[in-house]
Design an enzyme around this catalytic site. Sequence first.
Site, PDB file in Angstrom:
ATOM      1  N   CYS A 108       0.769  -1.201   0.011  1.00  0.00           N
ATOM      2  CA  CYS A 108      -0.017   0.007   0.015  1.00  0.00           C
ATOM      3  C   CYS A 108       0.993   1.105   0.056  1.00  0.00           C
ATOM      4  O   CYS A 108       1.952   1.163   0.631  1.00  0.00           O
ATOM      5  CB  CYS A 108      -0.810  -0.037   1.276  1.00  0.00           C
ATOM      6  SG  CYS A 108      -1.981   1.557   1.389  1.00  0.00           S
ATOM      7  N   CYS A 111       0.882   5.063   3.287  1.00  0.00           N
ATOM      8  CA  CYS A 111       1.879   5.649   4.289  1.00  0.00           C
ATOM      9  C   CYS A 111       3.309   5.693   3.856  1.00  0.00           C
ATOM     10  O   CYS A 111       3.826   4.878   3.042  1.00  0.00           O
ATOM     11  CB  CYS A 111       1.911   4.819   5.505  1.00  0.00           C
ATOM     12  SG  CYS A 111       0.266   4.852   6.216  1.00  0.00           S
ATOM     13  N   CYS A 187      -7.571  -0.231   7.449  1.00  0.00           N
ATOM     14  CA  CYS A 187      -6.637   1.033   7.150  1.00  0.00           C
ATOM     15  C   CYS A 187      -6.376   1.298   8.589  1.00  0.00           C
ATOM     16  O   CYS A 187      -7.205   1.926   9.245  1.00  0.00           O
ATOM     17  CB  CYS A 187      -6.816   1.802   6.365  1.00  0.00           C
ATOM     18  SG  CYS A 187      -5.623   3.189   6.375  1.00  0.00           S
ATOM     19  N   GLU A 266     -13.492  31.947  -1.343  1.00  0.00           N
ATOM     20  CA  GLU A 266     -13.318  30.577  -1.655  1.00  0.00           C
ATOM     21  C   GLU A 266     -13.640  30.186  -2.880  1.00  0.00           C
ATOM     22  O   GLU A 266     -14.726  30.711  -3.688  1.00  0.00           O
ATOM     23  CB  GLU A 266     -14.261  29.954  -0.585  1.00  0.00           C
ATOM     24  CG  GLU A 266     -14.625  28.452  -0.669  1.00  0.00           C
ATOM     25  CD  GLU A 266     -13.375  27.667  -1.012  1.00  0.00           C
ATOM     26  OE1 GLU A 266     -13.219  26.494  -1.760  1.00  0.00           O
ATOM     27  OE2 GLU A 266     -12.409  27.882  -0.178  1.00  0.00           O
ATOM     28  N   CYS A 334      -0.005  23.478   3.577  1.00  0.00           N
ATOM     29  CA  CYS A 334       0.024  22.062   3.727  1.00  0.00           C
ATOM     30  C   CYS A 334       1.420  21.417   2.923  1.00  0.00           C
ATOM     31  O   CYS A 334       1.550  20.235   2.683  1.00  0.00           O
ATOM     32  CB  CYS A 334      -1.031  21.240   3.326  1.00  0.00           C
ATOM     33  SG  CYS A 334      -1.562  21.788   1.576  1.00  0.00           S
TER      34      CYS A 334
END
Length: 377
Positions: A108, A111, A187, A266, A334
């Site tokens: 996967c 991560c 998960c 926005e 971010c």
Amino acid sequence: MSRPAPRRGRPAAPRRAKKPRGASVVGRRFEAEVGPVAHGGHCVARVPVEDGTRVVFVRHALPGETVVIELTEGTEGDRFWRGDAVSVIEASPDRVEAPCPVAGPGLCGGCDFQHVALPAQRALKAAVVREQLARLARLDVPVEVEAVPGDVDGLRWRTRQRYVDLPDGRRGMRKHRSHDVVPVEDCLLEAPAGPSYRVGEHTFEVADGGFWQVHPGAPAALVSAVMSVLDVRPGESALDLYAGVGLFSRFLLDAVGESGRVVAVEGDPRASELSLANCPGISASAGDVGEVLAREYAGHFDVVVLDPPRVGAKRAVVEAVVARGPRAVAYVACDPAALARDLAIFAEHGYVMRSLRAFDLFPMTHHVECVALLEKS
């Protein structure tokens, strides 16, 4: 705050294939010592080739380890290759056994750091933020990535999760940089309950599928960080850009009071509509932030909250913010590379970073959230 669907903490969308530059190197193996962490969830290593060495971006490794690298992407003429550490010869003391059975090479891709002790994960993220700020913004600043309440030892924090439905009725997740799907029964990042839209004494309405921070502790942590650095005063004017459903606008409205003003811009029309319901008394506009600022709200604003998507605000929006002469800007980022690029543009106009906080809102992944305060020098 509202974003297109592929967003923070999810595996990146599969990339379009590059034009090959010679024969494929996929499957070749090298023994190598691993170098520093790099932005994107991998470390840098160099392997010998006929004309010298070649850089390999290696997943599932740690700085200082000696590992066997199996190449997963690249051709002979590429400037760099990608690979996985498939065997560890000399392990870092920060290496741990991944808690998830499908975390590892060829499995996967959700991560990046399950093989890393949680404190060391945060140290790696801090190193990435420092490096990006130094390289792209010429800033030398200390960085500490702070834990946020709401996960369980870095697990069980994702309040929204997406799976791929498999033909046999099972569900799965994609491999790293691939369309291939790995079956996933459970998960370990998935939270036991969905998101709570209550922050402090305020409750927010969010559209189905609309953006909301996936870590349970994220909204409160970010609001606290932003409001503490801005020190908003009664009667001031505030501009909330990429405002989503009004998370920051609601608390800005509380701070400026009846004599103040809050404007929220926005891109998503539904989120903008909901911000009016969530924050009675604000002004709101829906549309591309740069385009809205080019035609509206040209006057002075005392404070600005800037919370762009992963690509950053970019020059047009940064210069539109600067043109409004705020005394303080809180930049919620971010992506540290995008943050650094935008900070360099702010610096061209005399705005300097006074403080920086970083938060581990996405444990086990390489993602990190930052809140920077900018003020006119």
